[in-house]
Write a protein that holds these residues in place. Structure first.
Motif, PDB file in Angstrom:
ATOM      1  N   VAL A 148      47.932  46.812  19.870  1.00 18.85           N
ATOM      2  CA  VAL A 148      46.984  47.880  19.567  1.00 18.85           C
ATOM      3  C   VAL A 148      46.996  48.880  20.722  1.00 18.85           C
ATOM      4  N   ALA A 149      46.564  50.107  20.458  1.00 25.46           N
ATOM      5  CA  ALA A 149      46.682  51.173  21.450  1.00 25.46           C
ATOM      6  C   ALA A 149      45.950  50.838  22.750  1.00 25.46           C
ATOM      7  N   TYR A 150      44.767  50.275  22.642  1.00 24.17           N
ATOM      8  CA  TYR A 150      43.971  49.905  23.820  1.00 24.17           C
ATOM      9  C   TYR A 150      44.750  48.930  24.708  1.00 24.17           C
ATOM     10  N   GLY A 151      45.287  47.888  24.115  1.00 21.92           N
ATOM     11  CA  GLY A 151      46.025  46.888  24.883  1.00 21.92           C
ATOM     12  C   GLY A 151      47.337  47.415  25.418  1.00 21.92           C
ATOM     13  N   LYS A 152      48.021  48.234  24.612  1.00 28.82           N
ATOM     14  CA  LYS A 152      49.313  48.764  25.053  1.00 28.82           C
ATOM     15  C   LYS A 152      49.144  49.682  26.257  1.00 28.82           C
ATOM     16  N   SER A 153      48.152  50.574  26.202  1.00 26.57           N
ATOM     17  CA  SER A 153      47.988  51.551  27.272  1.00 26.57           C
ATOM     18  C   SER A 153      47.536  50.893  28.577  1.00 26.57           C
ATOM     19  N   THR A 154      46.579  49.968  28.492  1.00 31.27           N
ATOM     20  CA  THR A 154      46.097  49.323  29.720  1.00 31.27           C
ATOM     21  C   THR A 154      47.175  48.431  30.330  1.00 31.27           C
ATOM     22  N   SER A 155      47.919  47.733  29.491  1.00 32.04           N
ATOM     23  CA  SER A 155      48.975  46.852  30.001  1.00 32.04           C
ATOM     24  C   SER A 155      50.088  47.663  30.654  1.00 32.04           C
ATOM     25  N   HIS A 156      50.474  48.763  30.010  1.00 34.11           N
ATOM     26  CA  HIS A 156      51.526  49.612  30.573  1.00 34.11           C
ATOM     27  C   HIS A 156      51.110  50.154  31.939  1.00 34.11           C
ATOM     28  N   ALA A 157      49.844  50.564  32.044  1.00 36.91           N
ATOM     29  CA  ALA A 157      49.354  51.080  33.324  1.00 36.91           C
ATOM     30  C   ALA A 157      49.427  50.012  34.415  1.00 36.91           C
ATOM     31  N   MET A 158      49.029  48.785  34.067  1.00 38.30           N
ATOM     32  CA  MET A 158      49.046  47.718  35.067  1.00 38.30           C
ATOM     33  C   MET A 158      50.476  47.348  35.478  1.00 38.30           C
ATOM     34  N   PHE A 159      51.408  47.375  34.520  1.00 35.73           N
ATOM     35  CA  PHE A 159      52.811  47.139  34.863  1.00 35.73           C
ATOM     36  C   PHE A 159      53.276  48.182  35.886  1.00 35.73           C
ATOM     37  N   CYS A 160      52.892  49.449  35.662  1.00 32.23           N
ATOM     38  CA  CYS A 160      53.305  50.532  36.560  1.00 32.23           C
ATOM     39  C   CYS A 160      52.694  50.377  37.953  1.00 32.23           C
ATOM     40  N   TYR A 161      51.494  49.790  38.031  1.00 30.95           N
ATOM     41  CA  TYR A 161      50.825  49.592  39.310  1.00 30.95           C
ATOM     42  C   TYR A 161      51.184  48.255  39.951  1.00 30.95           C
ATOM     43  N   ASN A 162      52.076  47.497  39.305  1.00 30.95           N
ATOM     44  CA  ASN A 162      52.490  46.196  39.824  1.00 30.95           C
ATOM     45  C   ASN A 162      51.313  45.224  39.945  1.00 30.95           C
ATOM     46  N   VAL A 163      50.390  45.336  38.995  1.00 32.07           N
ATOM     47  CA  VAL A 163      49.254  44.416  38.924  1.00 32.07           C
ATOM     48  C   VAL A 163      49.629  43.267  37.990  1.00 32.07           C
ATOM     49  N   GLY A 164      49.378  42.031  38.430  1.00 29.22           N
ATOM     50  CA  GLY A 164      49.673  40.875  37.585  1.00 29.22           C
ATOM     51  C   GLY A 164      48.698  40.791  36.425  1.00 29.22           C
ATOM     52  N   MET A 165      49.125  40.178  35.331  1.00 31.03           N
ATOM     53  CA  MET A 165      48.257  40.091  34.159  1.00 31.03           C
ATOM     54  C   MET A 165      48.131  38.666  33.648  1.00 31.03           C
ATOM     55  N   ILE A 166      46.882  38.268  33.399  1.00 29.96           N
ATOM     56  CA  ILE A 166      46.589  37.029  32.679  1.00 29.96           C
ATOM     57  C   ILE A 166      46.287  37.466  31.259  1.00 29.96           C
ATOM     58  N   ILE A 167      47.189  37.188  30.329  1.00 32.31           N
ATOM     59  CA  ILE A 167      47.034  37.684  28.961  1.00 32.31           C
ATOM     60  C   ILE A 167      46.522  36.564  28.061  1.00 32.31           C
ATOM     61  N   VAL A 168      45.307  36.712  27.565  1.00 36.86           N
ATOM     62  CA  VAL A 168      44.727  35.768  26.604  1.00 36.86           C
ATOM     63  C   VAL A 168      44.159  36.606  25.462  1.00 36.86           C
ATOM     64  N   PRO A 169      45.023  37.090  24.561  1.00 33.26           N
ATOM     65  CA  PRO A 169      44.569  38.014  23.516  1.00 33.26           C
ATOM     66  C   PRO A 169      43.919  37.291  22.336  1.00 33.26           C
ATOM     67  N   GLU A 170      42.766  36.693  22.559  1.00 31.29           N
ATOM     68  CA  GLU A 170      42.073  36.013  21.466  1.00 31.29           C
ATOM     69  C   GLU A 170      40.806  36.773  21.103  1.00 31.29           C
ATOM     70  N   MET A 171      40.555  36.877  19.810  1.00 33.61           N
ATOM     71  CA  MET A 171      39.402  37.635  19.355  1.00 33.61           C
ATOM     72  C   MET A 171      38.103  36.839  19.491  1.00 33.61           C
ATOM     73  N   ASN A 172      38.205  35.510  19.624  1.00 35.31           N
ATOM     74  CA  ASN A 172      37.018  34.704  19.864  1.00 35.31           C
ATOM     75  C   ASN A 172      36.689  34.771  21.355  1.00 35.31           C
ATOM     76  N   PRO A 173      35.550  35.359  21.723  1.00 35.93           N
ATOM     77  CA  PRO A 173      35.276  35.603  23.143  1.00 35.93           C
ATOM     78  C   PRO A 173      34.629  34.439  23.887  1.00 35.93           C
ATOM     79  N   ARG A 174      34.442  33.304  23.258  1.00 36.12           N
ATOM     80  CA  ARG A 174      33.675  32.234  23.891  1.00 36.12           C
ATOM     81  C   ARG A 174      34.316  31.696  25.166  1.00 36.12           C
ATOM     82  N   ASN A 175      35.644  31.788  25.293  1.00 39.77           N
ATOM     83  CA  ASN A 175      36.317  31.288  26.497  1.00 39.77           C
ATOM     84  C   ASN A 175      36.350  32.305  27.633  1.00 39.77           C
TER      85      ASN A 175
END
Length: 246
Positions: A148-175
């Motif tokens: 989705v656009a939100y995830g694509k844009s933020t992830s691309h920005a972090m890749f460019c800034y060399n920021v590591g990412m913990i990706i847990v793309p789940e719609m259930n927010p309880r965790n």
């Protein structure tokens, strides 16, 4: 699925190797009259497991149904086919189509949005102009799917800034609170429902590790004041010198 296959004149479909998913794809391709034209590249979640768990899981959850009508290529086979191919750098072309991302569909049927090279990288520049310094080596907890656009844009920005990412793309927010407490990321992008779970968790009494907290992609008005009050806890100070706000 039929709509999107026709919309982009798909030649390949990447999918999880799950019976219910492959069944839907098979049904859609039959309806599109494309069952023999489109290749399906399937990947099992088991492939990312450690070897011992992989052996156990493959015995218990191996797909029983056969999809003989589908032109299926296993992920490992797909990777092997490209192992001896050297990718050539594509010359830069101004305003060239970079990707097609669909809108969320909250107001109507999701629409295909064409992004150019400049569109995608302008977002990275805008993050730089925000006054917040995303530091190389820090971690982002990303809950938004990359398709989705939100995830694509933020992830691309972090890749460019060399920021590591913990990706847990789940719609259930309880965790969400558990991962925040366990990983203590410097940045996180999430939806308002993730924020609601965060403020309900009584274990969180210090947010000094969080420098950027962003919630979006859904209705936020009812939660904004409550979340901002929560983020004013002692120690929750952002890089701009004030309390960390959502």
């Amino acid at each position: 699925m039929v709509h999107y296959i026709k919309e982009v004149d798909a030649k390949y479909i990447f999918a999880l190797e799950e019976d219910n998913i492959l069944s839907m794809i098979e049904e859609a391709l039959i309806e599109c009259d494309s069952i023999h034209k489109i290749k399906v590249l399937s990947s099992s979640v088991i492939e990312s497991f450690p070897q011992m768990f992989k052996l156990i899981a493959s015995k218990k959850t191996g797909s029983e149904k056969k999809f003989e009508k589908l032109k299926t290529i296993k992920w490992d086979e797909f990777i092997d086919k490209g192992s001896f191919i050297k990718a050539e750098e594509v010359p830069y072309e101004k305003d060239a189509l970079c990707s097609i991302t669909h809108t969320s569909g909250t107001s109507s049927q999701p629409k295909a949005v064409m992004d150019t090279n400049e569109n995608v990288n302008a977002i990275v520049s805008n993050y730089s102009n925000s006054g917040i310094d995303y530091k190389a080596g820090k971690m982002l907890f990303q809950t938004i799917p990359l398709f989705v656009a939100y995830g694509k844009s933020t992830s691309h920005a972090m890749f460019c800034y060399n920021v590591g990412m913990i990706i847990v793309p789940e719609m259930n927010p309880r965790n969400f609170p558990d991962i925040i407490l366990n990983k203590k990321p410097a940045y996180t992008f999430a939806t308002p429902s993730h924020g609601e779970e965060l403020i309900k968790d009584c274990r969180i009494d210090n947010l000094s590790f969080l420098k950027v907290v962003a919630f979006g992609g859904d209705g936020f008005d009812a939660l904004e004041d409550r979340i901002n009050s929560f983020l004013k806890q002692p120690g929750a100070v952002n890089q701009l010198g004030g309390p960390t706000y959502a």
